[in-house]
Motif scaffolding. Structure first.
Motif, PDB file in Angstrom:
ATOM      1  N   MET A   1       0.932  -0.983   0.119  1.00 35.23           N
ATOM      2  CA  MET A   1       0.136  -0.369   0.397  1.00 35.23           C
ATOM      3  C   MET A   1       0.742   1.294   0.295  1.00 35.23           C
ATOM      4  O   MET A   1       1.856   1.464   0.725  1.00 35.23           O
ATOM      5  N   ALA A  22      -4.138  -0.680   5.731  1.00 39.77           N
ATOM      6  CA  ALA A  22      -4.498   0.364   6.202  1.00 39.77           C
ATOM      7  C   ALA A  22      -5.237   0.745   7.625  1.00 39.77           C
ATOM      8  O   ALA A  22      -4.737   1.724   8.591  1.00 39.77           O
ATOM      9  N   GLY A  63      -3.408   5.113   0.869  1.00 39.58           N
ATOM     10  CA  GLY A  63      -3.396   4.539  -0.397  1.00 39.58           C
ATOM     11  C   GLY A  63      -4.319   3.166  -0.341  1.00 39.58           C
ATOM     12  O   GLY A  63      -4.252   2.542   0.155  1.00 39.58           O
ATOM     13  N   THR A  64      -4.726   2.577  -1.632  1.00 36.41           N
ATOM     14  CA  THR A  64      -5.211   1.062  -1.462  1.00 36.41           C
ATOM     15  C   THR A  64      -4.330   0.123  -1.970  1.00 36.41           C
ATOM     16  O   THR A  64      -3.293   0.477  -1.585  1.00 36.41           O
ATOM     17  N   GLU A  65      -5.366  -0.985  -0.912  1.00 34.52           N
ATOM     18  CA  GLU A  65      -3.989  -2.356  -0.577  1.00 34.52           C
ATOM     19  C   GLU A  65      -4.249  -2.928  -2.110  1.00 34.52           C
ATOM     20  O   GLU A  65      -3.677  -4.430  -1.517  1.00 34.52           O
ATOM     21  N   GLU A  66      -4.583  -2.478  -3.016  1.00 36.91           N
ATOM     22  CA  GLU A  66      -5.121  -3.393  -4.051  1.00 36.91           C
ATOM     23  C   GLU A  66      -3.161  -3.760  -4.925  1.00 36.91           C
ATOM     24  O   GLU A  66      -2.212  -2.317  -5.092  1.00 36.91           O
TER      25      GLU A  66
END
Length: 74
Positions: A1, A22, A63-66
């Motif tokens: 992330m 997150a 940010g996103t965890e993708e």
């Protein structure tokens, strides 16, 4: 992330990738801002530790965890 941390009176921001979730990051930021901890302590995916005084935090962007995709997606 991905994380971006703004620091007061500093023209640059800290930007790094972390393996923390997150929720873990949000909990650490909340503890620093509430006064439970005098510093925000986070580590990146390579093991480097970043310590920022809680009083100097301007913002924290989580940010996103993708995972990033590499190459062509069909």
């Amino acid at each position: 992330m991905d994380l971006r941390i703004g620091i007061q009176n500093s023209p640059r921001e800290l930007s790094f990738e972390t393996s923390q979730t997150a929720a873990e990051v949000e909990q650490a930021v909340a503890a620093a801002l509430s006064g439970q901890s005098p510093v925000l302590r986070l580590s990146d995916s390579k093991g480097t530790v970043y310590v920022v005084p809680a009083a100097a935090l301007a913002y924290v962007e989580i940010g996103t965890e993708e995972a990033r995709r590499i190459g062509f997606v069909g």
